[in-house]
Each structure stands twice: as structure tokens, then as C-alpha cells.
Write a protein that holds these residues in place. Structure first.
Motif, mmCIF file in Angstrom:
data_model
loop_
_atom_site.group_PDB
_atom_site.id
_atom_site.type_symbol
_atom_site.label_atom_id
_atom_site.label_comp_id
_atom_site.label_asym_id
_atom_site.label_seq_id
_atom_site.Cartn_x
_atom_site.Cartn_y
_atom_site.Cartn_z
ATOM 1 N N TRP A 4 11.267 -17.631 -3.533
ATOM 2 C CA TRP A 4 12.092 -16.423 -3.447
ATOM 3 C C TRP A 4 11.754 -15.472 -4.593
ATOM 4 O O TRP A 4 11.766 -14.250 -4.408
ATOM 5 N N LEU A 5 11.439 -16.019 -5.746
ATOM 6 C CA LEU A 5 10.990 -15.197 -6.868
ATOM 7 C C LEU A 5 9.666 -14.520 -6.511
ATOM 8 O O LEU A 5 9.484 -13.324 -6.771
ATOM 9 N N PHE A 6 8.751 -15.267 -5.898
ATOM 10 C CA PHE A 6 7.482 -14.702 -5.459
ATOM 11 C C PHE A 6 7.711 -13.557 -4.463
ATOM 12 O O PHE A 6 7.051 -12.522 -4.534
ATOM 13 N N LEU A 7 8.648 -13.757 -3.551
ATOM 14 C CA LEU A 7 8.955 -12.707 -2.580
ATOM 15 C C LEU A 7 9.524 -11.479 -3.285
ATOM 16 O O LEU A 7 9.163 -10.342 -2.957
ATOM 17 N N GLY A 8 10.372 -11.688 -4.268
ATOM 18 C CA GLY A 8 10.924 -10.574 -5.042
ATOM 19 C C GLY A 8 9.838 -9.801 -5.770
ATOM 20 O O GLY A 8 9.839 -8.558 -5.776
ATOM 21 N N VAL A 9 8.898 -10.517 -6.377
ATOM 22 C CA VAL A 9 7.771 -9.862 -7.067
ATOM 23 C C VAL A 9 6.944 -9.070 -6.055
ATOM 24 O O VAL A 9 6.541 -7.923 -6.326
ATOM 25 N N ALA A 10 6.705 -9.644 -4.881
ATOM 26 C CA ALA A 10 5.937 -8.958 -3.843
ATOM 27 C C ALA A 10 6.628 -7.665 -3.411
ATOM 28 O O ALA A 10 5.973 -6.630 -3.247
ATOM 29 N N ILE A 11 7.932 -7.723 -3.247
ATOM 30 C CA ILE A 11 8.687 -6.537 -2.820
ATOM 31 C C ILE A 11 8.641 -5.452 -3.897
ATOM 32 O O ILE A 11 8.364 -4.283 -3.603
ATOM 33 N N ILE A 12 8.878 -5.827 -5.140
ATOM 34 C CA ILE A 12 8.860 -4.848 -6.237
ATOM 35 C C ILE A 12 7.466 -4.238 -6.386
ATOM 36 O O ILE A 12 7.321 -3.022 -6.549
ATOM 37 N N ALA A 13 6.429 -5.061 -6.298
ATOM 38 C CA ALA A 13 5.060 -4.552 -6.417
ATOM 39 C C ALA A 13 4.741 -3.584 -5.279
ATOM 40 O O ALA A 13 4.080 -2.558 -5.497
ATOM 41 N N GLU A 14 5.221 -3.874 -4.092
ATOM 42 C CA GLU A 14 4.992 -2.977 -2.953
ATOM 43 C C GLU A 14 5.716 -1.654 -3.142
ATOM 44 O O GLU A 14 5.179 -0.588 -2.824
ATOM 45 N N VAL A 15 6.921 -1.701 -3.675
ATOM 46 C CA VAL A 15 7.677 -0.472 -3.935
ATOM 47 C C VAL A 15 6.977 0.370 -5.004
ATOM 48 O O VAL A 15 6.867 1.593 -4.870
ATOM 49 N N VAL A 16 6.485 -0.278 -6.051
ATOM 50 C CA VAL A 16 5.727 0.439 -7.092
ATOM 51 C C VAL A 16 4.472 1.073 -6.480
ATOM 52 O O VAL A 16 4.163 2.243 -6.738
ATOM 53 N N ALA A 17 3.755 0.316 -5.660
ATOM 54 C CA ALA A 17 2.529 0.827 -5.045
ATOM 55 C C ALA A 17 2.817 2.003 -4.120
ATOM 56 O O ALA A 17 2.110 3.014 -4.157
ATOM 57 N N THR A 18 3.851 1.898 -3.302
ATOM 58 C CA THR A 18 4.184 2.975 -2.378
ATOM 59 C C THR A 18 4.645 4.222 -3.127
ATOM 60 O O THR A 18 4.272 5.340 -2.763
ATOM 61 N N SER A 19 5.431 4.037 -4.169
ATOM 62 C CA SER A 19 5.857 5.175 -4.995
ATOM 63 C C SER A 19 4.655 5.832 -5.651
ATOM 64 O O SER A 19 4.566 7.064 -5.726
ATOM 65 N N SER A 20 3.724 5.027 -6.109
ATOM 66 C CA SER A 20 2.510 5.552 -6.732
ATOM 67 C C SER A 20 1.626 6.256 -5.714
ATOM 68 O O SER A 20 0.925 7.217 -6.047
ATOM 69 N N LEU A 21 1.671 5.792 -4.467
ATOM 70 C CA LEU A 21 0.909 6.440 -3.407
ATOM 71 C C LEU A 21 1.358 7.887 -3.241
ATOM 72 O O LEU A 21 0.536 8.801 -3.125
ATOM 73 N N LYS A 22 2.653 8.106 -3.276
ATOM 74 C CA LYS A 22 3.189 9.471 -3.215
ATOM 75 C C LYS A 22 2.739 10.258 -4.444
ATOM 76 O O LYS A 22 2.282 11.392 -4.334
ATOM 77 N N ALA A 23 2.836 9.642 -5.619
ATOM 78 C CA ALA A 23 2.491 10.319 -6.872
ATOM 79 C C ALA A 23 0.988 10.568 -7.010
ATOM 80 O O ALA A 23 0.584 11.448 -7.768
ATOM 81 N N SER A 24 0.164 9.815 -6.296
ATOM 82 C CA SER A 24 -1.291 9.970 -6.419
ATOM 83 C C SER A 24 -1.796 11.264 -5.781
ATOM 84 O O SER A 24 -2.938 11.656 -6.023
ATOM 85 N N GLU A 25 -0.955 11.875 -4.959
ATOM 86 C CA GLU A 25 -1.306 13.122 -4.265
ATOM 87 C C GLU A 25 -2.646 12.993 -3.542
ATOM 88 O O GLU A 25 -3.601 13.725 -3.804
ATOM 89 N N GLY A 26 -2.687 12.022 -2.639
ATOM 90 C CA GLY A 26 -3.904 11.815 -1.841
ATOM 91 C C GLY A 26 -5.058 11.241 -2.646
ATOM 92 O O GLY A 26 -6.214 11.549 -2.383
#
Length: 110
Positions: A4-26
Motif C-alpha cells: 500500500w505504501l508502494f501504491l501511495g508512492v506510485a500515485i504521488i509520483a504520477e501526480v507530480v509527473a502530470t503536474s510537471s507535464l502541464k508546467a513543461s509547456e509541451g
């Protein structure tokens, strides 16, 4: 419990990546672009560890449900994106579904 900790890390990392995707401006900004690649790499690695003991359907339901809610909160806080009443109700139903799976599912690894 560590799964469950691994799943939590996966979720947080995905949220960081998706947020960064927006910030990367393509992918025109270097640092956010690097966070995208690193974040998704970490997310999928930890999701793969999770799948050793949590059924894929359950793990993915939790991953996607909580990811939707968290990325919506990040988008609201960091990017000023608005949520209307229907989107809030929809996300509430998603969270309710995750809670039902975790409390009552016999296939969920507790």
C-alpha cells in the motif's frame, strides 16, 4: 502493508509527473520535462511492485481514482483551474468507490 505504501508512492509520483507535464509547456521547459520523465518512471516502477500482491483491477482503480482527485486539487491550487459542482460530485463518487473497494471487496489485498 508495504504494498500500500508502494501504491501511495506510485500515485504521488504520477501526480507530480502530470503536474510537471502541464508546467513543461509541451516539453519546452527543461526542468519540468525532466520531472515528467522521472515521475512517470518512479510511478510505473512502484505500481509494478504493488501488482505483486494487489490485484491489477483494484490497484488501478485506486491509482486512477485518487490520482484524478489529487491532480484536480493540484490543478486548482497551482494553475488556478476551476471545478464546477458536477466535477466535485463526480470526484466524490470516485472517492466513495475507492472507499467501498477497500472496505468491502473480498479481492482487495488487505
Amino acid at each position: 502493508m508495504k504494498n500500500w505504501l508502494f501504491l501511495g508512492v506510485a500515485i504521488i509520483a504520477e501526480v507530480v509527473a502530470t503536474s510537471s507535464l502541464k508546467a513543461s509547456e509541451g516539453f519546452t521547459k527543461v526542468w519540468p520535462s525532466l520531472l515528467v520523465v522521472l515521475g512517470y518512471g518512479v510511478a510505473f516502477y512502484f505500481l509494478s511492485l504493488t501488482l505483486k500482491s494487489i490485484p491489477v483491477g483494484i490497484a488501478y482503480a485506486i491509482w486512477s481514482g485518487l490520482g484524478i482527485v489529487l491532480i484536480s486539487l493540484v490543478a486548482w491550487l497551482m494553475f488556478g483551474q476551476k471545478l464546477d459542482f458536477a466535477s466535485i460530485i463526480g470526484m466524490t463518487l470516485i472517492v466513495a468507490g475507492v472507499v467501498v473497494i477497500n472496505l468491502f471487496s473480498k479481492v482487495s489485498a488487505h
